[in-house]
Design a protein around this motif. Structure first.
Motif, PDB file in Angstrom:
ATOM      1  N   PHE A  40       0.835  -1.072  -0.077  1.00 26.88           N
ATOM      2  CA  PHE A  40       0.091   0.009  -0.183  1.00 26.88           C
ATOM      3  C   PHE A  40       0.864   1.093   0.139  1.00 26.88           C
ATOM      4  O   PHE A  40       0.565   2.253  -0.768  1.00 26.88           O
ATOM      5  N   ARG A  44       1.053   3.914  -3.121  1.00 23.54           N
ATOM      6  CA  ARG A  44       0.381   5.026  -2.852  1.00 23.54           C
ATOM      7  C   ARG A  44       1.356   6.104  -3.448  1.00 23.54           C
ATOM      8  O   ARG A  44       0.909   7.263  -3.887  1.00 23.54           O
ATOM      9  N   TRP A  49      -1.831   8.798  -9.836  1.00 27.25           N
ATOM     10  CA  TRP A  49      -3.276   8.625  -9.535  1.00 27.25           C
ATOM     11  C   TRP A  49      -3.880   9.796 -10.239  1.00 27.25           C
ATOM     12  O   TRP A  49      -3.556  10.906 -10.215  1.00 27.25           O
ATOM     13  N   ARG A  65     -13.596   8.475  -7.598  1.00 28.58           N
ATOM     14  CA  ARG A  65     -12.373   7.669  -7.174  1.00 28.58           C
ATOM     15  C   ARG A  65     -11.389   8.117  -7.934  1.00 28.58           C
ATOM     16  O   ARG A  65     -11.458   8.902  -8.935  1.00 28.58           O
ATOM     17  N   LEU A 113      -8.352   3.964  -6.418  1.00 30.02           N
ATOM     18  CA  LEU A 113      -8.093   4.476  -4.970  1.00 30.02           C
ATOM     19  C   LEU A 113      -9.366   5.084  -4.404  1.00 30.02           C
ATOM     20  O   LEU A 113      -9.690   6.340  -5.014  1.00 30.02           O
ATOM     21  N   ARG A 115     -10.804   7.074  -1.649  1.00 34.85           N
ATOM     22  CA  ARG A 115     -10.194   8.059  -0.729  1.00 34.85           C
ATOM     23  C   ARG A 115     -11.138   8.234   0.687  1.00 34.85           C
ATOM     24  O   ARG A 115     -10.553   8.193   1.698  1.00 34.85           O
ATOM     25  N   GLU A 192      -8.417   5.372   3.331  1.00 31.84           N
ATOM     26  CA  GLU A 192      -8.091   4.981   1.847  1.00 31.84           C
ATOM     27  C   GLU A 192      -8.255   3.545   1.503  1.00 31.84           C
ATOM     28  O   GLU A 192      -7.658   2.547   2.439  1.00 31.84           O
ATOM     29  N   MET A 194      -7.412   0.700  -1.567  1.00 33.97           N
ATOM     30  CA  MET A 194      -6.753   0.445  -2.871  1.00 33.97           C
ATOM     31  C   MET A 194      -7.164  -0.735  -3.600  1.00 33.97           C
ATOM     32  O   MET A 194      -7.029  -1.815  -2.693  1.00 33.97           O
TER      33      MET A 194
END
Length: 203
Positions: A40, A44, A49, A65, A113, A115, A192, A194
């Motif tokens: 993760f 991240r 993203w 997202r 992702l 949030r 969060e 993922m």
């Protein structure tokens, strides 16, 4: 509604489940907590993203997202064409583990992702032509647990999962032809989450 959030937990590595007109593999603890934490954190920071617009019922809307697309092929859905970013070491490690269980190869991954609890995914099928007639899709969750629903298109039967940190759900067989799936919004506070969905894109 069938609830499978603990199904197969005792086996550790999960098991294949035959459902009406489909096939699933479910492993709630596929990756260790330590590995999942590391994946993760790495993804991240390393993935590109973006919040993308799609065409929904004839109009352009922003998806609720963030997304990243990596691998070896472009992907088009809902009027959006995504060009792939390169594989990262973490994505390749996860891919290899998923391929061993799924007994198939993957050449791309869609990373989503979520949030907070308001980020979601509406009812849909992963049935684009480039996925082929019976796609195998491996879904890995990292981070916050979120509810995931499957609904049979003809009977209305629903299957309810709680996709947790380090879990693996594989949809195979005719699942994409006969079932739709979603990640609904939640009124509860969520951190969060993922989600990595590995797939093979025919080019």
């Amino acid at each position: 509604m069938q609830n499978l959030d603990l199904f197969g937990e005792a086996s550790g590595q999960g098991e294949w489940l035959a459902i009406d007109d489909g096939l699933l593999f479910w492993a709630p603890d596929f990756f260790t907590v330590s590995d999942s934490d590391g994946y993760f954190s790495a993804l991240r920071q390393s993935l590109n993203w973006q919040q993308e617009a799609i065409t929904l019922y004839g109009r352009r809307v922003m998806q609720p997202r963030l997304q990243a697309w990596c691998g070896e092929a472009s992907y088009t859905y809902s009027g959006l064409t995504m060009q792939p970013d390169p594989w990262t070491p973490a994505l390749l490690q996860i891919k290899a583990a998923c391929e061993q269980v799924a007994n198939t190869r993957f050449n791309s991954v869609l990373a989503n992702l979520y949030r907070n609890g308001q980020d979601s995914m509406g009812w849909h099928q992963d049935n684009e032509p480039e996925l082929g007639p019976a796609p195998v899709i491996a879904s890995v969750t990292l981070g916050e647990t979120r509810r995931f629903l499957l609904k049979h298109r003809h009977t209305g039967q629903k299957i309810d999962f709680q996709l947790s940190h380090g879990s693996l759900l594989i949809m195979a067989g005719q699942t994409q032809s006969h079932w739709v799936h979603s990640v609904p919004k939640s009124t509860q506070p969520h951190g969060e989450r993922m989600n990595l969905t590995y797939r093979w894109i025919n080019t």
